[in-house]
Motif scaffolding. Structure first.
Motif, mmCIF file in Angstrom:
data_model
loop_
_atom_site.group_PDB
_atom_site.id
_atom_site.type_symbol
_atom_site.label_atom_id
_atom_site.label_comp_id
_atom_site.label_asym_id
_atom_site.label_seq_id
_atom_site.Cartn_x
_atom_site.Cartn_y
_atom_site.Cartn_z
ATOM 1 N N ASP A 1 0.809 -1.236 0.000
ATOM 2 C CA ASP A 1 0.000 0.000 0.000
ATOM 3 C C ASP A 1 0.835 1.276 0.000
ATOM 4 N N VAL A 2 1.719 1.365 -0.988
ATOM 5 C CA VAL A 2 2.518 2.590 -1.162
ATOM 6 C C VAL A 2 1.724 3.551 -2.033
ATOM 7 N N VAL A 3 1.408 4.709 -1.524
ATOM 8 C CA VAL A 3 0.667 5.683 -2.337
ATOM 9 C C VAL A 3 0.910 7.107 -1.836
ATOM 10 N N VAL A 4 1.067 8.000 -2.818
ATOM 11 C CA VAL A 4 1.253 9.429 -2.544
ATOM 12 C C VAL A 4 0.067 10.143 -3.189
ATOM 13 N N GLU B 1 -1.599 15.380 -5.730
ATOM 14 C CA GLU B 1 -0.984 16.724 -5.736
ATOM 15 C C GLU B 1 0.417 16.756 -5.126
ATOM 16 N N CYS B 2 0.813 15.659 -4.453
ATOM 17 C CA CYS B 2 2.142 15.632 -3.804
ATOM 18 C C CYS B 2 3.122 14.705 -4.503
ATOM 19 N N ARG B 3 2.725 14.129 -5.618
ATOM 20 C CA ARG B 3 3.648 13.206 -6.304
ATOM 21 C C ARG B 3 4.833 13.973 -6.885
ATOM 22 N N LYS C 1 7.505 14.681 -5.248
ATOM 23 C CA LYS C 1 8.214 15.440 -4.197
ATOM 24 C C LYS C 1 9.056 14.519 -3.323
ATOM 25 N N GLN C 2 9.351 13.328 -3.855
ATOM 26 C CA GLN C 2 10.241 12.356 -3.201
ATOM 27 C C GLN C 2 9.601 11.603 -2.036
ATOM 28 N N LEU C 3 8.301 11.796 -1.838
ATOM 29 C CA LEU C 3 7.673 11.156 -0.669
ATOM 30 C C LEU C 3 7.526 9.650 -0.857
ATOM 31 N N GLY C 4 7.250 9.218 -2.088
ATOM 32 C CA GLY C 4 7.179 7.778 -2.365
ATOM 33 C C GLY C 4 8.539 7.138 -2.128
ATOM 34 N N LEU D 1 7.651 -7.330 -2.385
ATOM 35 C CA LEU D 1 6.444 -6.537 -2.663
ATOM 36 C C LEU D 1 5.890 -6.969 -4.006
ATOM 37 N N GLU D 2 4.636 -6.679 -4.235
ATOM 38 C CA GLU D 2 4.014 -6.927 -5.535
ATOM 39 C C GLU D 2 3.690 -5.588 -6.159
ATOM 40 N N CYS D 3 3.934 -5.453 -7.447
ATOM 41 C CA CYS D 3 3.593 -4.187 -8.103
ATOM 42 C C CYS D 3 3.263 -4.410 -9.566
ATOM 43 N N LEU D 4 2.630 -3.421 -10.149
ATOM 44 C CA LEU D 4 2.334 -3.466 -11.579
ATOM 45 C C LEU D 4 3.641 -3.294 -12.356
ATOM 46 N N LYS E 1 4.404 -1.301 -14.582
ATOM 47 C CA LYS E 1 4.787 0.110 -14.780
ATOM 48 C C LYS E 1 5.536 0.688 -13.576
ATOM 49 N N ASN E 2 5.476 0.011 -12.423
ATOM 50 C CA ASN E 2 6.159 0.534 -11.235
ATOM 51 C C ASN E 2 7.471 -0.188 -10.916
ATOM 52 N N VAL E 3 7.821 -1.162 -11.773
ATOM 53 C CA VAL E 3 9.032 -1.957 -11.499
ATOM 54 C C VAL E 3 10.265 -1.061 -11.382
ATOM 55 N N ASP E 4 10.413 -0.111 -12.305
ATOM 56 C CA ASP E 4 11.614 0.732 -12.285
ATOM 57 C C ASP E 4 11.671 1.602 -11.026
ATOM 58 N N PHE E 5 10.498 1.962 -10.498
ATOM 59 C CA PHE E 5 10.477 2.739 -9.256
ATOM 60 C C PHE E 5 11.135 1.929 -8.136
ATOM 61 N N TYR E 6 10.741 0.667 -7.989
ATOM 62 C CA TYR E 6 11.260 -0.137 -6.878
ATOM 63 C C TYR E 6 12.706 -0.577 -7.087
ATOM 64 N N LYS E 7 13.152 -0.616 -8.341
ATOM 65 C CA LYS E 7 14.559 -0.971 -8.590
ATOM 66 C C LYS E 7 15.498 0.044 -7.939
HETATM 67 C C1 LIG Z 1 4.482 5.239 -7.361
HETATM 68 C C2 LIG Z 1 4.386 6.431 -6.400
HETATM 69 C C3 LIG Z 1 4.231 5.916 -4.979
HETATM 70 C C4 LIG Z 1 5.696 7.239 -6.515
HETATM 71 O O1 LIG Z 1 5.665 8.286 -5.575
HETATM 72 P P1 LIG Z 1 6.095 9.772 -5.956
HETATM 73 O O2 LIG Z 1 6.027 10.566 -4.710
HETATM 74 O O3 LIG Z 1 5.320 10.242 -7.109
HETATM 75 O O4 LIG Z 1 7.592 9.577 -6.452
HETATM 76 P P2 LIG Z 1 8.881 10.247 -5.807
HETATM 77 O O5 LIG Z 1 8.795 11.726 -5.981
HETATM 78 O O6 LIG Z 1 9.098 9.751 -4.449
HETATM 79 O O7 LIG Z 1 10.028 9.641 -6.689
HETATM 80 C C5 LIG Z 1 10.318 10.228 -7.903
HETATM 81 C C6 LIG Z 1 11.350 9.354 -8.591
HETATM 82 O O8 LIG Z 1 10.748 8.084 -8.844
HETATM 83 C C7 LIG Z 1 10.544 7.957 -10.239
HETATM 84 N N1 LIG Z 1 9.228 7.389 -10.414
HETATM 85 C C8 LIG Z 1 8.060 7.807 -9.879
HETATM 86 N N2 LIG Z 1 7.075 6.973 -10.264
HETATM 87 C C9 LIG Z 1 7.650 6.013 -11.030
HETATM 88 C C10 LIG Z 1 7.155 4.868 -11.702
HETATM 89 N N3 LIG Z 1 5.868 4.535 -11.670
HETATM 90 N N4 LIG Z 1 8.042 4.115 -12.388
HETATM 91 C C11 LIG Z 1 9.351 4.424 -12.418
HETATM 92 N N5 LIG Z 1 9.886 5.507 -11.797
HETATM 93 C C12 LIG Z 1 9.029 6.282 -11.111
HETATM 94 C C13 LIG Z 1 10.690 9.340 -10.822
HETATM 95 O O9 LIG Z 1 11.141 9.289 -12.149
HETATM 96 C C14 LIG Z 1 11.735 9.952 -9.908
HETATM 97 O O10 LIG Z 1 13.022 9.464 -10.239
HETATM 98 P P3 LIG Z 1 14.361 10.259 -9.780
HETATM 99 O O11 LIG Z 1 14.388 10.347 -8.302
HETATM 100 O O12 LIG Z 1 15.482 9.408 -10.305
HETATM 101 O O13 LIG Z 1 14.269 11.606 -10.421
HETATM 102 C C15 LIG Z 1 3.213 7.387 -6.775
HETATM 103 O O14 LIG Z 1 3.342 7.774 -8.114
HETATM 104 C C16 LIG Z 1 1.834 6.808 -6.546
HETATM 105 O O15 LIG Z 1 1.277 6.956 -5.459
HETATM 106 N N6 LIG Z 1 1.238 6.174 -7.574
HETATM 107 C C17 LIG Z 1 -0.110 5.622 -7.483
HETATM 108 C C18 LIG Z 1 -0.182 4.447 -6.539
HETATM 109 C C19 LIG Z 1 0.775 3.347 -6.923
HETATM 110 O O16 LIG Z 1 0.855 2.918 -8.064
HETATM 111 N N7 LIG Z 1 1.531 2.868 -5.921
HETATM 112 C C20 LIG Z 1 2.480 1.802 -6.081
HETATM 113 C C21 LIG Z 1 1.805 0.535 -5.708
HETATM 114 S S1 LIG Z 1 2.855 -0.861 -6.004
#
Ligand SMILES: CC(C)(COP(=O)(O)OP(=O)(O)OC[C@H]1O[C@@H](n2cnc3c(N)ncnc32)[C@H](O)[C@@H]1OP(=O)(O)O)[C@@H](O)C(=O)NCCC(=O)NCCS
Length: 190
Positions: free
Chosen positions: A127-130, A133-135, A137-140, A161-164, A166-172
């Motif tokens: 349950d990671v979610v931002v 309006e705050c996305r 800003k590094q909070l995720g 964790l499990e994710c879609l 499209k979010n794989v690169d975020f968690y990497k």
């Molecule tokens: C995914 C999520 C949590 C990211 O949070 P965020 O606050 O927007 O992202 P942050 O500002 O903390 O991080 C930004 C960095 O992550 C990257 N990033 C953000 N979302 C990304 C994604 N979906 N895929 C790949 N990279 C992503 C940005 O490019 C940026 O990279 P950098 O630091 O190298 O410049 C947010 O977009 C969200 O709540 N999405 C909807 C709910 C969701 O899908 N949650 C994940 C469930 S598994």
């Protein structure tokens, strides 16, 4: 959800907030620019454990941006909160915008106890979610880094964790890699 009588809700944290603030942030492997940390998440922001008063601070509104939250009464919310708190294995963490008195981000670490691996513990990020309006800003990143470090601090032998896709690169960014195992599920209710 309707505002709930304040007397039913309070600021008692689900877990000891010190455990978040005492993490060794130098072990964090992600880049933050500008620099932020669990103790200093940014102007007017606080990173802390969930409390029941967050029900009136838009906690469900934020969760609803991740998935269907359904309808929960305040009593159900409190019962679930108390269950999680008592177990000691739930670290539901939030970021509050203290100027607005609103929750703007949340993520959860759950600790699973195993008999395998010498009775080890495994962490699960959920349950990671931002809020919209705050996305960006590094909070995720802050929440995910914090809970990943916390799982290590709690001696988990691994974290998953499990994710879609499209979010794989975020968690990497935090050292996660895609498993060869399949994620299987069966849904009983919506
Ligand atoms: C995914 C999520 C949590 C990211 O949070 P965020 O606050 O927007 O992202 P942050 O500002 O903390 O991080 C930004 C960095 O992550 C990257 N990033 C953000 N979302 C990304 C994604 N979906 N895929 C790949 N990279 C992503 C940005 O490019 C940026 O990279 P950098 O630091 O190298 O410049 C947010 O977009 C969200 O709540 N999405 C909807 C709910 C969701 O899908 N949650 C994940 C469930 S598994």
């Amino acid at each position: 959800m309707m505002p709930v009588a304040t007397m039913m809700l309070d600021d008692t944290p689900m877990f000891d907030p010190n455990i978040l603030h005492e993490l060794d942030w130098s072990e964090n492997t992600t880049t933050f620019s500008p620099a932020i940390s669990p103790l200093d998440p940014g102007d007017g922001l606080v990173l802390r454990p969930l409390c029941t008063a967050d029900l009136n601070r838009g906690f469900f509104k934020v969760l609803g941006q991740l998935t269907e939250t359904g309808v929960a009464s305040p009593e159900q919310f409190i019962k679930t909160f108390e269950h999680m708190k008592r177990s000691g294995d739930y670290y539901v963490t939030v970021v509050e915008d203290t100027n607005l008195g609103q929750i703007v981000a949340t993520a959860t670490l759950v600790i699973e106890h195993k008999f395998t691996h010498s009775c080890a513990k495994r962490g699960r990020i959920e349950d990671v979610v931002v809020s919209g309006e705050c996305r960006g800003k590094q909070l995720g990143k802050l929440l995910t880094s914090t809970l990943t470090l916390l799982s290590k601090r709690l001696n988990c032998y691994k974290i998953t964790l499990e994710c879609l896709p499209k979010n794989v690169d975020f968690y990497k960014k935090f050292g996660y890699s895609v498993s060869e195992e399949n994620y299987m599920f069966q849904r009983f209710f919506n």
